[in-house]
Scaffold this active site. Structure first.
Site, mmCIF file in Angstrom:
data_model
loop_
_atom_site.group_PDB
_atom_site.id
_atom_site.type_symbol
_atom_site.label_atom_id
_atom_site.label_comp_id
_atom_site.label_asym_id
_atom_site.label_seq_id
_atom_site.Cartn_x
_atom_site.Cartn_y
_atom_site.Cartn_z
ATOM 1 N N ARG A 1 -5.153 2.601 20.856
ATOM 2 C CA ARG A 1 -4.654 3.645 19.967
ATOM 3 C C ARG A 1 -3.303 4.220 20.410
ATOM 4 O O ARG A 1 -2.389 4.400 19.606
ATOM 5 C CB ARG A 1 -5.700 4.758 19.852
ATOM 6 C CG ARG A 1 -5.418 5.768 18.745
ATOM 7 C CD ARG A 1 -6.591 6.740 18.605
ATOM 8 N NE ARG A 1 -6.386 7.653 17.501
ATOM 9 C CZ ARG A 1 -6.668 7.394 16.240
ATOM 10 N NH1 ARG A 1 -7.156 6.208 15.911
ATOM 11 N NH2 ARG A 1 -6.466 8.281 15.282
ATOM 12 N N CYS B 1 -15.251 0.573 23.799
ATOM 13 C CA CYS B 1 -14.844 1.930 24.182
ATOM 14 C C CYS B 1 -15.932 2.946 23.832
ATOM 15 O O CYS B 1 -16.915 2.631 23.143
ATOM 16 C CB CYS B 1 -13.522 2.306 23.501
ATOM 17 S SG CYS B 1 -13.656 2.625 21.726
ATOM 18 N N CYS C 1 0.824 -1.207 0.000
ATOM 19 C CA CYS C 1 0.000 0.000 0.000
ATOM 20 C C CYS C 1 0.860 1.260 0.000
ATOM 21 O O CYS C 1 1.997 1.253 0.489
ATOM 22 C CB CYS C 1 -0.909 -0.027 1.229
ATOM 23 S SG CYS C 1 -1.950 1.435 1.437
ATOM 24 N N HIS C 2 0.291 2.341 -0.513
ATOM 25 C CA HIS C 2 1.019 3.610 -0.545
ATOM 26 C C HIS C 2 1.397 4.079 0.855
ATOM 27 O O HIS C 2 2.412 4.757 1.040
ATOM 28 C CB HIS C 2 0.176 4.680 -1.240
ATOM 29 C CG HIS C 2 0.914 5.964 -1.476
ATOM 30 N ND1 HIS C 2 0.936 6.984 -0.553
ATOM 31 C CD2 HIS C 2 1.688 6.363 -2.507
ATOM 32 C CE1 HIS C 2 1.681 7.976 -1.020
ATOM 33 N NE2 HIS C 2 2.149 7.631 -2.203
ATOM 34 N N THR C 3 0.620 3.719 1.862
ATOM 35 C CA THR C 3 0.939 4.121 3.232
ATOM 36 C C THR C 3 2.268 3.524 3.685
ATOM 37 O O THR C 3 3.028 4.157 4.423
ATOM 38 C CB THR C 3 -0.184 3.709 4.196
ATOM 39 O OG1 THR C 3 -1.414 4.272 3.737
ATOM 40 C CG2 THR C 3 0.085 4.198 5.605
ATOM 41 N N CYS D 1 -11.536 3.493 16.982
ATOM 42 C CA CYS D 1 -11.533 2.837 18.288
ATOM 43 C C CYS D 1 -10.413 3.411 19.162
ATOM 44 O O CYS D 1 -9.309 3.688 18.690
ATOM 45 C CB CYS D 1 -11.348 1.344 18.087
ATOM 46 S SG CYS D 1 -11.179 0.370 19.595
ATOM 47 N N CYS E 1 -7.184 -2.432 3.776
ATOM 48 C CA CYS E 1 -6.893 -0.993 3.738
ATOM 49 C C CYS E 1 -7.498 -0.321 2.520
ATOM 50 O O CYS E 1 -8.609 0.183 2.549
ATOM 51 C CB CYS E 1 -5.391 -0.731 3.800
ATOM 52 S SG CYS E 1 -4.973 1.037 3.814
ATOM 53 N N ARG F 1 -2.207 -2.630 -7.583
ATOM 54 C CA ARG F 1 -1.726 -3.290 -6.373
ATOM 55 C C ARG F 1 -0.796 -4.447 -6.700
ATOM 56 O O ARG F 1 -1.123 -5.340 -7.479
ATOM 57 C CB ARG F 1 -2.896 -3.864 -5.557
ATOM 58 C CG ARG F 1 -3.385 -3.022 -4.403
ATOM 59 C CD ARG F 1 -2.338 -2.733 -3.360
ATOM 60 N NE ARG F 1 -2.905 -1.981 -2.273
ATOM 61 C CZ ARG F 1 -3.012 -0.655 -2.234
ATOM 62 N NH1 ARG F 1 -2.568 0.078 -3.246
ATOM 63 N NH2 ARG F 1 -3.552 -0.039 -1.199
ATOM 64 N N CYS G 1 -12.912 -2.574 19.199
ATOM 65 C CA CYS G 1 -13.057 -3.304 20.461
ATOM 66 C C CYS G 1 -14.520 -3.532 20.823
ATOM 67 O O CYS G 1 -14.843 -4.413 21.601
ATOM 68 C CB CYS G 1 -12.345 -2.556 21.589
ATOM 69 S SG CYS G 1 -13.189 -1.047 22.154
ATOM 70 N N HIS H 1 0.549 -3.648 6.271
ATOM 71 C CA HIS H 1 -0.694 -3.595 7.055
ATOM 72 C C HIS H 1 -1.899 -4.138 6.281
ATOM 73 O O HIS H 1 -2.978 -4.216 6.829
ATOM 74 C CB HIS H 1 -0.980 -2.152 7.495
ATOM 75 C CG HIS H 1 -1.207 -1.199 6.365
ATOM 76 N ND1 HIS H 1 -0.196 -0.755 5.560
ATOM 77 C CD2 HIS H 1 -2.337 -0.615 5.901
ATOM 78 C CE1 HIS H 1 -0.671 0.068 4.647
ATOM 79 N NE2 HIS H 1 -1.966 0.158 4.821
ATOM 80 N N GLU H 2 -1.702 -4.520 5.021
ATOM 81 C CA GLU H 2 -2.837 -4.953 4.202
ATOM 82 C C GLU H 2 -2.795 -6.474 4.056
ATOM 83 O O GLU H 2 -2.590 -7.015 2.973
ATOM 84 C CB GLU H 2 -2.745 -4.264 2.837
ATOM 85 C CG GLU H 2 -4.087 -4.068 2.153
ATOM 86 C CD GLU H 2 -3.992 -3.183 0.928
ATOM 87 O OE1 GLU H 2 -4.495 -2.042 0.982
ATOM 88 O OE2 GLU H 2 -3.408 -3.610 -0.083
ATOM 89 N N CYS I 1 -16.466 3.264 19.994
ATOM 90 C CA CYS I 1 -17.138 2.115 19.392
ATOM 91 C C CYS I 1 -18.619 2.078 19.753
ATOM 92 O O CYS I 1 -19.477 1.789 18.908
ATOM 93 C CB CYS I 1 -16.464 0.816 19.830
ATOM 94 S SG CYS I 1 -14.876 0.470 19.012
#
Length: 368
Positions: free
Chosen positions: A110, A95, A40-42, A106, A169, A362, A92, A62-63, A98
């Site tokens: 964090r 919280c 991913c670009h992130t 969430c 993502c 991708r 979760c 992360h994907e 949520c």
């Protein structure tokens, strides 16, 4: 256990695919064997050093999608063998955020996640006894990862991993921006700025919401062809006259919904100015660079236009990612069309080069 992983050692340098140690899951955590992971670009954004919240060393990625291999104490919603999609935006369900039903941001883990740690403030990754931090709580550029139970969405095992991972993502961010953050109304006019993964997802989301007209704007004719194949009714090459063109095509009012998916602040401004007077909503899903600001003339807002930010498309991961995957399995979303290349983990740096050249949508890492 020893695993292969792509480590960000230093900003602006290629990732180092090497062997690291991964500890067993602790309370509320799960060991996942990764089967596929989108690049991913992130990930590139953080590796470049532009991200003000980035840190090194860490294992990027992360994907991801994979299979649950081991449960830590207290895990109740997952079982060994479950197919899961990783969530950088946990849910979760307990919280204040949520429970509010008003946001997908969430609060449970964090603070530690933003610092590169798991919920107890430590890492499961290390090398020669030195801790390596987790990226976005996921670190999926690796054969295995340990994550909180609340950051994994259980999905239908019929979904191929290489398709399911895109819902972790980029694809969900675009879909959700249209379907959840903006809540596009049937019969409306939408403009999507950018035809990368997020923008294409927004095009699909607008189509699923039954928008009447979907205009996609991008610099790449090839990407615009893909946007047309996924529901865009109009495709325009981006230029300085884009706003004037949109106004001309909408009787001078502007579009009901606009979506920014490029991360460029000048495009964000175009998206705001293209939104309809009276009720137009501009949804910003792109991530701008460090220190950049969005310059908006207040008159545009006084005339009724609104701006909304959208993180992960407003998707509540554990509840809604499985639903989106089901829509893919039902044939409503052609995910395979977004997969440009299937690569090995060792090719991750080449995938970054292709992304910078805007070559494909991708690259997906397949772990074997």
């Amino acid at each position: 256990m020893k695993i292969r992983a792509a480590v960000l050692e230093e900003f602006g340098k290629p990732l180092n695919v090497t062997e690291v140690e991964l500890a067993e899951p602790r309370q509320g955590e799960v060991l996942v064997r990764l089967a596929a992971c989108g690049v991913c670009h992130t990930d590139l954004y953080t590796a470049s050093g532009v991200d003000p919240s980035g840190y090194a060393p860490c294992v990027l990625g992360h994907e991801g999608a994979g299979v649950v291999e081991q449960l830590g104490a207290g895990v109740s919603s997952l079982a060994v063998g479950d197919h899961v999609v990783t969530l950088f935006a946990p849910q979760c369900r307990e919280c204040e955020h949520c429970k509010s039903g008003r946001t997908n941001l969430c609060l449970a883990v964090r603070e530690q996640q933003n610092r590169g740690y798991l919920p107890d403030g430590t890492t499961r990754l290390s090398r020669d006894g030195v801790p390596i931090r987790h990226f976005m709580g996921t670190s999926t550029f690796a054969q295995y990862t340990v994550m909180p139970e609340i950051a994994l969405a259980k999905v239908n095992p019929e979904a191929p991993f290489e398709a399911a991972c895109l819902f972790a993502c980029g694809l969900s961010t675009g879909l959700g921006a249209a379907m959840y953050t903006a809540a596009v109304r049937e019969g409306s006019t939408c403009v999507v700025f950018g035809a990368g993964m997020v923008g294409l997802g927004a095009v699909v989301g607008c189509r699923l919401a039954r928008a009447q007209r979907i205009i996609c704007v991008d610099l790449s004719p090839q990407r615009l062809e893909l946007a047309a194949a996924h529901g865009a009714t109009d495709t325009w090459l981006a230029g300085p006259d884009t706003v004037a063109q949109i106004l001309e095509q909408t009787r001078g009012f502007g579009a009901d919904y606009t979506f920014e998916a490029t991360g460029r602040v000048e495009v964000m401004r175009q998206a705001v100015e293209s939104a309809r007077m009276g009720w137009g909503l501009c949804t910003v899903a792109g991530v701008a660079g460090k220190g950049e600001t969005l310059d908006v003339i207040p008159r545009w807002l006084i005339q009724g236009r609104r701006i909304a930010g959208s993180s992960f498309g407003g998707v509540r991961g554990r509840d809604q990612v499985p639903e989106l995957v089901e829509r893919y399995l039902a044939g409503e979303i052609d995910v395979e069309a977004f997969i440009s290349r299937r690569i090995a983990l060792e090719d991750v740096n080449h995938a970054f080069e292709l992304m910078e050249a805007q070559d494909g949508i991708r690259s997906v890492i397949e772990f074997r």
